[in-house]
Design an enzyme around this catalytic site. Structure first.
Site, mmCIF file in Angstrom:
data_model
loop_
_atom_site.group_PDB
_atom_site.id
_atom_site.type_symbol
_atom_site.label_atom_id
_atom_site.label_comp_id
_atom_site.label_asym_id
_atom_site.label_seq_id
_atom_site.Cartn_x
_atom_site.Cartn_y
_atom_site.Cartn_z
ATOM 1 N N ASP A 278 0.552 -1.323 0.136
ATOM 2 C CA ASP A 278 -0.075 0.138 0.026
ATOM 3 C C ASP A 278 0.866 1.264 0.150
ATOM 4 O OD1 ASP A 278 -2.831 1.432 0.317
ATOM 5 O OD2 ASP A 278 -1.673 2.125 2.092
ATOM 6 N N GLU B 223 0.533 -1.249 -4.868
ATOM 7 C CA GLU B 223 -0.696 -0.417 -5.230
ATOM 8 C C GLU B 223 0.079 1.098 -5.386
ATOM 9 O OE1 GLU B 223 -3.372 2.597 -3.943
ATOM 10 O OE2 GLU B 223 -1.718 2.148 -2.622
#
Length: 646
Positions: A280, A322
């Protein structure tokens, strides 16, 4: 070269840490294989500090190797024998919040028949590691990476679920937040208490001089509720770098201790059974004055080093980047030049998702063609994560250059899409909400479920059967593209049931300020249980159509993700044509992005496929020696050459 060092006494020292010669051989062989990638990238980032870091890192790797369960070591060997496991056509992902899907981790374990029946082989459970209490950015403000959110269960429950999933051939993915931790994380607590070791884990400035210089080139991620990139913290006695929210403290990856901490964390979770890590906010982890502090070269060195370290102990593990960035930057997250195929194994194809919705609104695929043609080829050992919708908003990531080549104004088209999907454009079928309006740039991102954005909510409101039919066909068209493009298709929970916007999010105080919760509904298990009996309802038709697409995909080797989909110039702007040149033969996919019937000139297909082709989706045989091929509104074709193709 680390491989040369291993021929010296270091190898003997490492071997002495094992009781079994085979285990020692395995560790040393992997260290020899990945050691140079690890060492070279660490030197590129940390310079003279890299050798001391390597010594400490070997201790972490040895400890994790000894702790790795036997069944996971067997999985490691299986994955090494089949390195393309993520690229196979039978790979199908499902994305869900644990609580909204099944309440708890144990509840997820009780719903595995449903996932297996749908054809899922890859389950991404949205953030479930222990976050800070209260507002936590949907779980991305992690307070403890070694604990599960208490209402979802325990770490032992997570291990049990991972083992149950493996038994059904389903890989578990979790989010790993790399850029920041919660202000309540132990590291941040110690930093605020004045511990110099942990203050060095963060970017803390005594006054505004440093932050002001950085801010000159930094964008704002959440301009509405978290303007700026720095927050003053009274206890810390300074300005803390907080890209996303004041309660999320950005980590200082220039500190080798941070790298070491995350290798240890990843391996701890891998030994619990996590097979894929969603990295992330990976684009943000390296800060550089005078830049937007995104996509810096060190990001890719750090990812390569993390991957190499993890491969030494747990080669079954994969990384998914991501990185919602421009195509020219995105390819670096799969690897270019010396990093080619050595960083993340997957990356989100955000551009394709954006172009799906753009083409639906405009009934025109010229921009879609230009955007795809601008993508450089990816490493053949990597793959895309394909999706119609996700947990996040839709940001209109359309470059002005792509738009210009398609004869459009970039700002004008982005404005049109925001109007269209927020329900403001005359004649729109969509029901969406504006998320994070930025008056400085005019950007308006969009929240909304796939079904509501595709027109089903509006159609059901009016009771218009024709509009309902169009909405169902739009949803199936979108899924046909992500299932046929070549990658890991990621089905977002509830899309298989055509769930609509959930406006009740406003009744939950911690959700009310963030309208992305409108497309994060609770699973409707009553509907899921009856949907196959209600074949003629919109949900029943979407569900049956999606299950059919999934079955066909699994039996179509042409969809192996090592093969790239290439744009085939379409003579009709309403139709997107993609070509996949597989060793078993060429596949051409045709997608009509309008509700109108298109008479597509047959020569464009005949020149590639010959006089006859079979549609894998309908099993119809097409004669291409005629003038045109009839494509009904929103129809998809997966064509392979011949009347009876292999």
């Amino acid at each position: 070269m680390l491989s040369d060092v291993l021929k010296t006494e270091l190898a003997a020292q490492l071997r002495s840490a094992f009781d079994d010669d085979r285990d020692a051989d395995t560790f040393l062989l992997r260290l020899e294989r990945y050691g140079d990638d690890l060492r070279d990238s660490l030197h590129a980032v940390y310079g003279d500090r890299a050798e001391a870091l390597l010594e400490r890192l070997l201790e972490v790797l040895l400890h994790a190797d000894h702790a790795r369960p036997a069944d996971l070591k067997r999985l490691d060997e299986a994955r090494l024998l089949r390195p393309d496991w993520l690229q196979a056509p039978e790979m199908v992902g499902y994305v869900a919040y644990t609580d909204r899907f099944a309440g708890t981790l144990k509840g997820v374990g009780e719903r595995l028949d449903y996932l297996e029946g749908l054809g899922v082989t890859y389950l991404h459970l949205m953030p479930l590691l222990k976050p800070r209490e209260g507002e936590n950015d949907g779980g991305y403000a992690v307070q403890d990476y070694r604990a599960v959110r208490p209402d979802l269960g325990t770490m032992d429950d997570l291990s049990t679920l991972a083992r149950q999933l493996r038994g059904r051939g389903i890989s578990l993915e979790l989010d790993l937040v790399l850029n920041h931790v919660a202000r309540k994380h132990e590291w941040a607590e110690k930093a605020r208490a004045g511990d110099p070791k942990y203050r060095a884990y963060f970017h803390i400035f005594p006054d505004r001089q440093g932050p002001d210089v950085f801010e000159a080139t930094l964008p704002e991620v959440f301009p509405d509720f978290a303007p700026g990139n720095f927050s003053y913290d009274e206890e810390a006695g300074g300005w803390v770098w907080t890209t996303f929210n004041s309660y999320q403290w950005d980590l200082n990856w220039a500190n080798p201790d941070v790298f070491l901490e995350f290798v240890d964390l990843i391996l701890y979770l891998a030994n619990r059974g996590v097979e894929v890590f969603r990295l992330d906010a990976i684009a943000f982890i390296w800060k550089r004055l005078g830049t937007d502090s995104q996509n810096q070269p060190e990001v890719h060195h750090l990812t390569r080093a993390l991957r190499a370290a993890v491969r030494i102990v747990a080669p079954a593990v994969a990384f998914k980047a991501e990185a919602i960035v421009a195509p020219a930057e995105l390819i670096h997250y799969l690897g270019t030049r010396t990093h080619h195929g050595k960083v993340s194994d997957l990356a989100y194809h955000n551009s394709l998702m954006v172009q799906l919705w753009s083409s639906l609104a405009s009934r025109n695929t010229r921009l879609f063609e230009e955007a795809l043609k601008a993508f450089p080829p990816k490493p053949t050992n990597t793959t895309w994560g394909m999706y119609v919708r996700c947990h996040d908003d839709i940001g209109w990531a359309i470059s002005d250059e792509d738009a210009a080549r398609a004869g459009l104004s970039g700002p004008g088209h982005r404005h049109f899409l925001s109007d269209f999907y927020s329900g403001q454009f005359p004649g729109t079928f969509a029901r969406g909400l504006v998320f994070q309006y930025n008056p400085a740039t005019g950007d308006r991102r969009i929240s909304g479920s796939a079904a509501s954005l595709a027109g089903l909510e509006a159609a059901l409101e009016t009771g218009d059967a024709g509009q309902t039919e169009d909405a169902v066909r739009r949803l199936l068209l979108l899924h046909a593209v992500i299932l046929g493009f070549g990658g890991v298709p990621l089905l977002y929970m509830g899309d298989e049931l055509a769930l609509l916007n959930d406006y009740a999010f406003e009744d939950v105080p911690e959700h009310a300020p963030d309208n992305r919760w409108v497309h994060r509904p609770r699973m409707d298990w009553a509907l899921a249980e009856r949907v196959q009996r209600e074949a003629y309802s919109p949900a029943g038709r979407v569900n049956a159509g999606l299950r059919h697409l999934l079955r066909v995909r699994k039996g179509t080797p042409h969809l192996h993700a090592s093969i790239e989909s290439q744009v085939l110039p379409s003579p009709d702007p309403r139709v997107l044509l993609l070509c996949r040149d597989h060793p078993l033969g060429v596949m051409v996919q045709a997608y009509n992005f309008s509700e109108e019937t298109v008479m597509l000139p047959a020569y464009v297909l005949r020149d590639v496929l010959g006089d006859h082709a079979q549609d894998r989706l309908s099993e119809s045989v097409f004669s291409l020696d005629r003038l045109t091929v009839r494509l009904k509104g929103y129809r998809a074709l997966w064509l392979v050459a011949g009347e009876n193709p292999v």
